[in-house]
Design an enzyme around this catalytic site. Structure first.
Site, PDB file in Angstrom:
ATOM      1  CD  GLU A 132      -2.973   1.246   2.199  1.00 37.06           C
ATOM      2  OE1 GLU A 132      -2.787   0.594   3.229  1.00 37.06           O
ATOM      3  OE2 GLU A 132      -3.940   2.016   2.054  1.00 37.06           O
ATOM      4  CG  HIS A 198      -4.098   6.342   0.177  1.00 37.04           C
ATOM      5  ND1 HIS A 198      -4.594   7.030   1.253  1.00 37.04           N
ATOM      6  CD2 HIS A 198      -4.011   5.053   0.584  1.00 37.04           C
ATOM      7  CE1 HIS A 198      -4.785   6.200   2.269  1.00 37.04           C
ATOM      8  NE2 HIS A 198      -4.444   4.986   1.887  1.00 37.04           N
ATOM      9  CG  ASN A 222     -12.843   5.264   3.961  1.00 37.41           C
ATOM     10  OD1 ASN A 222     -13.045   6.172   4.761  1.00 37.41           O
ATOM     11  ND2 ASN A 222     -13.664   4.252   3.809  1.00 37.41           N
ATOM     12  CG  ASP A 277      -6.898  -0.282   6.353  1.00 34.11           C
ATOM     13  OD1 ASP A 277      -5.665  -0.487   6.424  1.00 34.11           O
ATOM     14  OD2 ASP A 277      -7.379   0.819   6.030  1.00 34.11           O
ATOM     15  CB  ALA A 311      -4.932   6.295  11.731  1.00 32.75           C
TER      16      ALA A 311
HETATM   17 ZN   LIG Z   1      -5.027   3.151   3.069  1.00 31.41          ZN
END
Ligand SMILES: [Zn+2]
Length: 381
Positions: A132, A198, A222, A277, A311
């Site tokens: 990631e 992202h 997200n 995650d 987070a």
């Molecule tokens: Zn992420």
């Protein structure tokens, strides 16, 4: 003993639940599934009473960073083993060890520690590595540490592949960054799942990336440009592409229940995977943690940076399964999203289903979705 007869269980088949069934496991594989207790006593087989509970195919988490106080980026074998054990305890039988944007040194250390554990995991099996980052867009960085984010660098990626070889199974990138499409074509040659997140990609940029070989969206909604009716972005582009599957963090924070149902309605259970995650705080409770070079505070199970940015999560796969059902999705569809779909996406051809010939990777769940035991390749762990 790798030969087992698991009786008195409600078996989750791909589209139905088989009540009061018996599953016979020979040499770690599913040999027979019967609806009655017709299997005769055989001393070669250990008998396990499922007590009327649910037997589901082992869940597969394609996105997990840490658990139980251990972060897989710390470069130790112990951390990888501890995450493997926690995965198994929470119903997960395979996982992708997932990185976070970091220095090259930290990344290569993590890869080496994963390599040394593969094949001798104490719990869930490592199905590979999910990178990631670090080729992510600072505009949608979420909790990724901006000081490590950079533009796609093909030479650097080749170096990573030289160290990791075929262990890399998934790479999350921001495809709109300079060099993004070249990186996609390289990753496509390597046969890995190319995921977008992202990312500030527009609809057009995302369409181009999906046309070039990207096929997955990491933690959908997200860390990406949101949907606007005149600027639909990456999410709507992914909705339109039948070959693109979506990750969902179902933890009561990252996605509204209506959004989870919308994703399910558009993609179906075959086009969607549940992920945790999770960061190291999973299984540890509230407190102060360290993740990706950031200080993270977990309060009421929600992990945030000091500025409030989410987070990662602390959810477990079995909790994600329960919450998915509580959000209005059928149990069989939720299991498909937790087990079958990730297996298909990762090309794990004998995992993700309770079917004759498949690996005996199971989880026994009670009515509260608590894990009573996990079995991997016919062995209870
Ligand atoms: Zn992420």
């Amino acid at each position: 003993m790798n030969n087992k007869i698991i009786h008195h269980v409600n078996v989750l088949l791909p589209h139905q639940i088989l009540s009061s069934a018996t599953v016979r496991v020979t040499d770690g594989k599913i040999e027979r599934i019967e609806t009655q207790e017709t299997l005769p006593f055989d001393e070669e087989y250990e008998r396990i009473d499922g007590k009327g509970m649910w037997l589901i195919p082992g869940m597969i988490d394609v996105h997990i960073h840490g658990a139980n106080g251990y972060d897989m980026m710390d470069g130790t074998e112990e951390s990888i083993q501890e995450v493997s054990l926690t995965c198994a305890a929470t119903g997960c039988t395979s996982f992708l060890a997932t990185t976070v944007s970091s220095t090259m040194d930290d990344l290569l250390n993590m890869i080496r520690s994963v390599k040394s554990v593969v094949g001798r995991e104490r719990g869930a099996k490592i199905a590979g590595i999910h990178l990631e980052g670090p080729y992510l867009n600072p505009r949608r960085k979420g909790m990724q540490n901006e000081k490590y984010l950079r533009h796609p660098d093909l030479d650097e990626m080749k170096l990573i592949f030289r160290e990791a070889g075929s262990l890399i199974k998934m790479v999350t990138i921001a495809p709109e960054l300079p060099g993004g499409l070249e990186l996609i074509s390289y990753l496509k040659e390597q046969g890995v799942v190319i995921a977008a997140a992202h990312s500030d990609a527009t609809y057009e940029e995302a369409k181009e990336a999906f046309g070039a070989g990207a096929s997955h969206v990491t933690h959908c909604f997200n860390g990406m440009r949101p949907i606007h009716h005149r600027d639909p972005g990456l999410i709507v582009a992914a909705f339109e592409e039948p070959h693109v599957s979506l990750q969902a963090i179902v933890d009561e924070v990252h996605l509204h229940p209506a959004i989870i149902r919308l994703m399910h309605r558009i993609k179906g259970p075959e086009g969607m995977v549940l992920i945790t995650d999770a960061l190291q705080a999973m299984g540890m409770g509230d407190g102060e943690y360290w993740f990706g070079g950031h200080h993270v505070t977990v309060s009421d199970g929600i992990a945030r940076l000091s500025d409030g940015t989410l987070a990662s999560s602390t959810v477990t796969m079995n909790e994600a399964l329960r919450l998915t059902v509580e959000n209005g999705i059928s149990f069989t569809d939720a299991v498909q999203m937790a087990s079958t779909s990730p297996a298909r996406i990762l090309d794990l051809s004998h995992k993700g289903k309770i079917e004759v010939g498949y690996d005996a990777d199971f989880v026994l769940l009670n009515e509260k979705y608590e894990v009573l035991w996990t079995m991997i390749g016919g062995q209870q762990v």
